[in-house]
Design an enzyme around this catalytic site. Structure first.
Site, mmCIF file in Angstrom:
data_model
loop_
_atom_site.group_PDB
_atom_site.id
_atom_site.type_symbol
_atom_site.label_atom_id
_atom_site.label_comp_id
_atom_site.label_asym_id
_atom_site.label_seq_id
_atom_site.Cartn_x
_atom_site.Cartn_y
_atom_site.Cartn_z
ATOM 1 N N GLY A 128 40.989 72.944 -63.752
ATOM 2 C CA GLY A 128 41.069 73.258 -65.088
ATOM 3 C C GLY A 128 40.227 72.920 -66.184
ATOM 4 N N HIS A 129 40.485 72.939 -67.371
ATOM 5 C CA HIS A 129 39.436 72.316 -68.437
ATOM 6 C C HIS A 129 39.387 70.726 -68.700
ATOM 7 C CE1 HIS A 129 43.190 73.265 -70.943
ATOM 8 N NE2 HIS A 129 43.089 72.134 -71.050
ATOM 9 N N ASN A 130 38.306 70.401 -68.917
ATOM 10 C CA ASN A 130 38.380 68.999 -69.074
ATOM 11 C C ASN A 130 38.410 67.945 -67.890
ATOM 12 O OD1 ASN A 130 39.031 70.351 -72.295
ATOM 13 N ND2 ASN A 130 37.327 68.420 -72.042
ATOM 14 N N SER A 178 42.585 68.212 -67.903
ATOM 15 C CA SER A 178 42.120 66.697 -68.331
ATOM 16 C C SER A 178 42.443 65.611 -67.195
ATOM 17 C CB SER A 178 42.934 66.431 -69.758
ATOM 18 O OG SER A 178 42.347 67.229 -70.597
#
Length: 348
Positions: free
Chosen positions: A240-242, A260
């Site tokens: 996923g993102h970050n 994250s």
């Protein structure tokens, strides 16, 4: 691919002992060999084959001291297995027919293509992209604007590297990997609909990372999703993102890592593991397949199992008890009946 021992030694950063002009055109196992092949001795358990192999060239370590005469030309290198990896990448590219820049590829005039790059049929290299020396781009790969691809990195068919993402040196991205897709971000509205959150960050993949087929790595909302040096990702993984994955961590297939989350260095993660978002996972953590990680793991070097995951040994003990529950229930029922009978007798 036909190449001399001298040219191979230059490519691999090694030195030649024997005939520098002998040529090879394929790799081989040391016990099989064959004229015109190159093999390697990386494990001394196979040393006996070094004296009988019919390979024309043999990769060996700098400190290898033969105890019998050798017929093969030697190329001495610091890291035999690392050299073999480089060698197989090049032979693999040639076998797939990727050599030079195909007339059927689309390479922007504003892209920077270094020496020795191979670009296959119907690949697209967009404006501002930079391809490092000896990078291999197989057919039908898409490389977006301002993407940077490091030296000797191999992108297999169907890989998509979207705008502004960075891939390091000596990486391998297998078929249909997607780097830089949008993250899963939506803001709930008063009418119970969802407003899309545009992701304007990128993905950074450091050196010597290998990513399996159809794995996806989402770009950051802002900043970067980061895959650190030496990470190995299996097929069908969702990052996923970050997210940040620490150096030399390995993750097996069908694992999902929510946004994250920070995974430490040298972790080993089994297949079908699920991570909640915003968790932090300590260095050296080991997670058994099909576990669910619902909170941060702060103590390094521990093994976990279950959903939600608990320390591995606790899970094994609990599972052992769980299998005995029917017998334990029958025993408890017998004890309860005996107790009831004794109590009734006492009242009588």
């Amino acid at each position: 691919m036909q190449i001399t021992a001298q040219a191979l030694a230059h490519f691999l950063g090694g030195t030649v002992e024997g005939n520098p002009e002998v040529t090879v055109n394929r790799p081989s196992k040391i016990e099989e060999g064959g004229e015109g092949s190159i093999s390697f001795l990386g494990n001394l358990k196979y040393e006996k084959y070094a004296y009988t192999t019919t390979a024309s060239v043999l990769l060996v370590s700098q400190d290898f001291e033969p105890r019998e005469p050798l017929s093969a030309t030697l190329i001495r290198v610091e890291d035999v297995y690392g050299a073999v990896g480089q060698l197989l990448q090049q032979f693999g590219a040639q076998e797939a027919g990727v050599s030079g820049i195909s007339e059927r590829a689309v390479v922007s005039p504003q892209a920077s293509v270094a020496e020795g790059v191979a670009v296959g049929d119907f690949a697209i290299v967009s404006e501002g992209a930079m391809l490092g020396p000896a990078a291999v781009v197989h057919p039908q790969v898409f490389i977006g604007r301002n993407v940077k691809i490091g030296a000797r990195t191999v992108l297999y068919p169907g890989v998509r590297i979207l705008d502004n993402c960075i891939i390091g040196e000596d990486c391998i991205l297998h078929a249909n990997v997607v780097i830089g897709s949008d993250g899963f971000g939506f803001a709930p509205q008063e009418d119970r609909s969802y407003q899309k959150i545009v992701h304007v960050g990128n993905v950074i993949v450091e050196d010597r990372v290998e990513i399996g087929a159809q794995t996806t790595v989402d770009r950051a909302t802002m900043g970067s999703t980061i895959i650190r040096e030496g990470v190995k990702l299996d097929n069908l993984i969702q990052i996923g993102h970050n997210v940040e994955i620490g150096a030399h961590t390995v993750i097996a297939a069908q694992t999902g890592v929510a946004g994250s989350t920070k995974i430490g260095r040298y972790c080993r993660i089994g297949g079908q593991v699920g991570f909640v978002g915003h968790a932090e996972i300590a260095d050296g953590t080991q997670i058994q397949a099909q576990s669910g990680i619902a909170a941060s793991i702060t103590e390094p070097g521990k093994a976990w199992f279950g959903s939600p995951a608990i320390p591995y040994r606790d899970f094994i003990r609990a599972h052992s008890v769980f299998k005995k529950l029917p017998d334990l229930y029958r025993s408890l029922s017998r004890l309860q009946r005996a107790f009831d009978a004794a109590e009734k007798k006492g009242r009588d």
